[in-house]
Motif scaffolding. Structure first.
Motif, PDB file in Angstrom:
ATOM      1  N   HIS A   1       0.828  -1.208   0.000  1.00 44.02           N
ATOM      2  CA  HIS A   1       0.000   0.000   0.000  1.00 44.02           C
ATOM      3  C   HIS A   1       0.866   1.264   0.000  1.00 44.02           C
ATOM      4  O   HIS A   1       1.977   1.282   0.530  1.00 44.02           O
ATOM      5  N   GLU A   2       0.327   2.327  -0.575  1.00 41.04           N
ATOM      6  CA  GLU A   2       0.938   3.639  -0.442  1.00 41.04           C
ATOM      7  C   GLU A   2       0.580   4.212   0.923  1.00 41.04           C
ATOM      8  O   GLU A   2      -0.441   3.835   1.528  1.00 41.04           O
ATOM      9  N   LEU A   3       1.403   5.128   1.414  1.00 38.81           N
ATOM     10  CA  LEU A   3       1.081   5.796   2.672  1.00 38.81           C
ATOM     11  C   LEU A   3      -0.259   6.512   2.535  1.00 38.81           C
ATOM     12  O   LEU A   3      -0.515   7.156   1.515  1.00 38.81           O
ATOM     13  N   PRO A   4      -1.128   6.431   3.548  1.00 42.68           N
ATOM     14  CA  PRO A   4      -2.454   7.039   3.455  1.00 42.68           C
ATOM     15  C   PRO A   4      -2.472   8.538   3.766  1.00 42.68           C
ATOM     16  O   PRO A   4      -3.532   9.141   3.819  1.00 42.68           O
ATOM     17  N   PHE A   5      -1.296   9.123   4.003  1.00 40.99           N
ATOM     18  CA  PHE A   5      -1.228  10.542   4.351  1.00 40.99           C
ATOM     19  C   PHE A   5       0.021  11.167   3.745  1.00 40.99           C
ATOM     20  O   PHE A   5       0.998  10.491   3.429  1.00 40.99           O
ATOM     21  N   LYS A   6      -0.039  12.470   3.560  1.00 46.25           N
ATOM     22  CA  LYS A   6       1.117  13.248   3.119  1.00 46.25           C
ATOM     23  C   LYS A   6       1.660  14.004   4.326  1.00 46.25           C
ATOM     24  O   LYS A   6       1.016  14.076   5.368  1.00 46.25           O
ATOM     25  N   GLN A   7       2.835  14.622   4.163  1.00 46.73           N
ATOM     26  CA  GLN A   7       3.459  15.307   5.284  1.00 46.73           C
ATOM     27  C   GLN A   7       2.555  16.360   5.898  1.00 46.73           C
ATOM     28  O   GLN A   7       2.435  16.476   7.125  1.00 46.73           O
ATOM     29  N   GLU A   8       1.885  17.129   5.058  1.00 47.80           N
ATOM     30  CA  GLU A   8       1.040  18.213   5.581  1.00 47.80           C
ATOM     31  C   GLU A   8      -0.200  17.704   6.313  1.00 47.80           C
ATOM     32  O   GLU A   8      -0.859  18.457   7.048  1.00 47.80           O
ATOM     33  N   ASP A   9      -0.530  16.423   6.136  1.00 49.32           N
ATOM     34  CA  ASP A   9      -1.699  15.853   6.817  1.00 49.32           C
ATOM     35  C   ASP A   9      -1.380  15.442   8.259  1.00 49.32           C
ATOM     36  O   ASP A   9      -2.289  15.265   9.069  1.00 49.32           O
ATOM     37  N   ILE A  10      -0.099  15.286   8.576  1.00 49.61           N
ATOM     38  CA  ILE A  10       0.292  14.731   9.870  1.00 49.61           C
ATOM     39  C   ILE A  10       0.450  15.841  10.898  1.00 49.61           C
ATOM     40  O   ILE A  10       1.228  16.777  10.707  1.00 49.61           O
ATOM     41  N   LYS A  11      -0.288  15.766  11.969  1.00 46.03           N
ATOM     42  CA  LYS A  11      -0.228  16.741  13.056  1.00 46.03           C
ATOM     43  C   LYS A  11       0.056  15.995  14.364  1.00 46.03           C
ATOM     44  O   LYS A  11      -0.164  14.793  14.470  1.00 46.03           O
ATOM     45  N   PHE A  12       0.534  16.725  15.344  1.00 43.73           N
ATOM     46  CA  PHE A  12       0.655  16.114  16.659  1.00 43.73           C
ATOM     47  C   PHE A  12      -0.097  16.944  17.677  1.00 43.73           C
ATOM     48  O   PHE A  12      -0.289  18.144  17.514  1.00 43.73           O
ATOM     49  N   LYS A  13      -0.527  16.259  18.728  1.00 42.46           N
ATOM     50  CA  LYS A  13      -1.323  16.913  19.759  1.00 42.46           C
ATOM     51  C   LYS A  13      -0.927  16.362  21.124  1.00 42.46           C
ATOM     52  O   LYS A  13      -0.786  15.157  21.302  1.00 42.46           O
ATOM     53  N   GLY A  14      -0.769  17.252  22.102  1.00 38.35           N
ATOM     54  CA  GLY A  14      -0.480  16.827  23.460  1.00 38.35           C
ATOM     55  C   GLY A  14       0.967  16.421  23.662  1.00 38.35           C
ATOM     56  O   GLY A  14       1.857  16.750  22.875  1.00 38.35           O
ATOM     57  N   HIS A  15       1.199  15.682  24.736  1.00 39.91           N
ATOM     58  CA  HIS A  15       2.558  15.288  25.110  1.00 39.91           C
ATOM     59  C   HIS A  15       2.542  13.873  25.689  1.00 39.91           C
ATOM     60  O   HIS A  15       1.602  13.497  26.397  1.00 39.91           O
ATOM     61  N   ALA A  16       3.575  13.105  25.371  1.00 42.74           N
ATOM     62  CA  ALA A  16       3.672  11.724  25.856  1.00 42.74           C
ATOM     63  C   ALA A  16       5.054  11.466  26.438  1.00 42.74           C
ATOM     64  O   ALA A  16       6.064  11.991  25.945  1.00 42.74           O
ATOM     65  N   LEU A  17       5.099  10.652  27.477  1.00 42.82           N
ATOM     66  CA  LEU A  17       6.343  10.251  28.136  1.00 42.82           C
ATOM     67  C   LEU A  17       6.409   8.732  28.196  1.00 42.82           C
ATOM     68  O   LEU A  17       5.373   8.068  28.302  1.00 42.82           O
ATOM     69  N   GLU A  18       7.627   8.215  28.134  1.00 42.85           N
ATOM     70  CA  GLU A  18       7.823   6.774  28.312  1.00 42.85           C
ATOM     71  C   GLU A  18       8.960   6.531  29.289  1.00 42.85           C
ATOM     72  O   GLU A  18      10.032   7.124  29.174  1.00 42.85           O
ATOM     73  N   LEU A  19       8.715   5.660  30.249  1.00 49.21           N
ATOM     74  CA  LEU A  19       9.752   5.180  31.164  1.00 49.21           C
ATOM     75  C   LEU A  19       9.968   3.703  30.881  1.00 49.21           C
ATOM     76  O   LEU A  19       9.028   2.912  30.921  1.00 49.21           O
TER      77      LEU A  19
END
Length: 499
Positions: free
Chosen positions: A321-339
């Motif tokens: 499959h081709e990627l279902p999104f382009k660069q401009e479609d990708i957003k981020f929201k909030g914050h995540a941490l990993e220990l």
């Protein structure tokens, strides 16, 4: 498109379970392979089928590529997901998988080879205007020639194994006097660890941040990045706390680094999931470090802020499959941490502490995710990496994500082995981390093992305090009864304890 119907996961523990869960959501059957030490492991019981492939040592089980391929043929497996570690960045294995008509869920063998050799990687990315740390782009074998290069670059310098990783074959050199000894040590360690004693020299960037970009590419030439992760809190050059996004990147710097990461991926015609790692100096100049041609341990924080299931995208890419999104479609929201919750003793130089999980209670609640492969009563095998779990928290701000992580750590109850949970509490409570003003020297600069309170010690203190309070309360009640002319038998004497 070649629909994948059955996947063998050539790995163990939490990453094997992680892949299996997404596969099940996609209606794909799964096959687990396991060593004799993992016969009762969670990933073995979760899979649709499971096959023992050898003895406990990884060299006799999880690294036996030919045996794994034979299992695939016997069970009519369409694809292999390698997870991370073991055979995930072994180009020969990836090539053999493809040669046997099985899909390798990862990049091409050629991309693995190019990015697996640091000198080859530097050569490839130089064509895409990616910033490189000042140094040489060829292996150095001659000591005197190496000294001249080091003096031209200027001390401190870093000697690195060309085929290296995980801090092996790496030496920091402060001056000419110690250069020869450190060079010999680096070459010897590189030969022992990788079978290749080639090393090169580059400028040592003092007090850097370690920031990496998640990338995805398909087999049609489309490549995007899914923003960054800050992995600067490390011990022995290995990550312990990760977060996304970074607290120091401006939108302009994020854009520049993201474009550089895509350039790195283009330099080797990359497809699949991968990570481009950079170091960032005190002036926010960034330099290419290396590319990991696999899924990263810390991928959950990227999934949390983007909402994209990276394993699902890996499988879809492998299906063509081709990627279902382009660069401009990708957003981020909030914050995540990993220990990373390791069975290690932070007060004893983070040495592994192998044993039985006598108590194992997971944290719960909003914004808490635990990727693990263990249950209460199970043994932590001595043969493999001592990571028990990845504890992840997500919130709409960094401050709230930190608060949530501290709460989750307090709820996570593990006894029988020492863990890095207490170290996580130390890090997240430290002003340098809370302010975002930290780098890869965090442990060296701030961590004092004496500040660690072991979980079992803490529980004993809490129990002693509770019993003490109960005794005082009972004594006061008895005294009050006597004052009122009554004779009472203490409830403490009557109490029947049940363990």
């Amino acid at each position: 498109m070649n629909k994948i119907k059955k996947i063998l996961i050539a790995n163990r523990g939490e990453i094997a379970l992680r892949v299996m869960r997404t596969a099940r959501e996609m209606g794909i059957q799964t096959v687990a392979v396991f060593s004799e030490a993992d016969r009762q492991a969670s990933h073995v019981r979760y899979a649709d089928e499971a096959v023992c492939i050898g003895a406990a040592p990884s060299s006799e089980s999880y690294l036996r590529g030919d045996v794994i391929i034979d299992v695939c043929k016997r069970l009519k497996v369409d694809a292999i997901h390698p997870g991370y570690g073991f055979l995930s960045e072994n180009a020969d294995f990836a090539r053999k998988v493809s040669d046997n008509g099985i899909k390798f869920i990862g990049p091409s063998p050629e991309a693995i080879e190019t990015m697996g050799d640091k000198l080859a990687a530097k050569s490839a990315v130089s064509k895409y205007d990616v910033p490189l740390v000042p140094g040489v782009d060829h292996a150095i074998m001659d000591i005197e020639d190496s000294k001249r290069v080091a003096e031209e670059i200027g001390y401190p310098i870093l000697i690195k194994a060309s085929a290296g990783g995980g801090g092996k074959g790496m030496r920091i050199v402060e001056n000419t006097e110690e250069f020869e000894e450190q060079m010999q040590r680096a070459m010897s360690e590189a030969k022992s660890a990788f079978g290749n004693d080639s090393v090169f020299v580059e400028k040592f960037v003092t007090s850097p941040r370690h920031i990496e970009f998640q990338i995805l590419g398909d087999e049609h030439g489309n490549i995007v990045h899914l923003f960054e992760r800050d992995c600067s809190v490390q011990r022995r050059h290995q990550k312990v706390v990760e977060e996304a996004p970074s607290s120091v990147l401006t939108p302009e710097l994020r854009k520049a680094m993201g474009e550089a990461a895509v350039g790195v991926a283009k330099s080797c015609n990359y497809y699949g999931a991968g990570t481009v790692e950079f170091i960032v100096d005190e002036d926010l100049n960034f330099f290419f470090l290396e590319m990991n041609t696999r899924l990263q341990v810390e991928h959950p924080v990227t999934e949390e802020i983007t909402g994209i299931d990276l394993v699902k995208e890996q499988i879809k890419i492998a299906e063509g499959h081709e990627l279902p999104f382009k660069q401009e479609d990708i957003k981020f929201k909030g914050h995540a941490l990993e220990l990373r919750v390791y069975a290690e003793d932070p007060s004893n130089n983070f040495l592994p502490d192998i044993g039985r999980l006598n108590r194992y209670v997971l944290p719960q609640g909003p914004g808490v995710r635990v990727d693990d492969g263990f249950e209460e009563g199970m043994e932590i095998p001595i043969f493999y990496d001592p990571m028990i779990a990845k504890l992840v928290t997500y919130a709409d701000t960094r401050e709230k994500a930190i608060e949530r992580m501290l709460r989750a750590i307090a709820e996570y109850k593990i006894s029988g082995v020492e863990t890095t949970l207490s170290f996580g509490t130390f890090v997240l409570n430290h002003e340098a981390f809370k302010s975002g003003n930290f780098n890869t020297k965090f442990v060296e600069k701030y961590f004092n093992p004496d500040t660690i309170v072991h979980e079992e010690d803490k529980e004993e203190i809490e129990l002693a305090a509770a019993l003490g309070a109960m005794l005082i309360n009972e004594r006061n009640n008895d005294q009050a009864d006597r004052t009122n002319g009554q004779i009472s038998t203490s409830k403490w004497q009557q109490r029947k304890w049940v363990s």
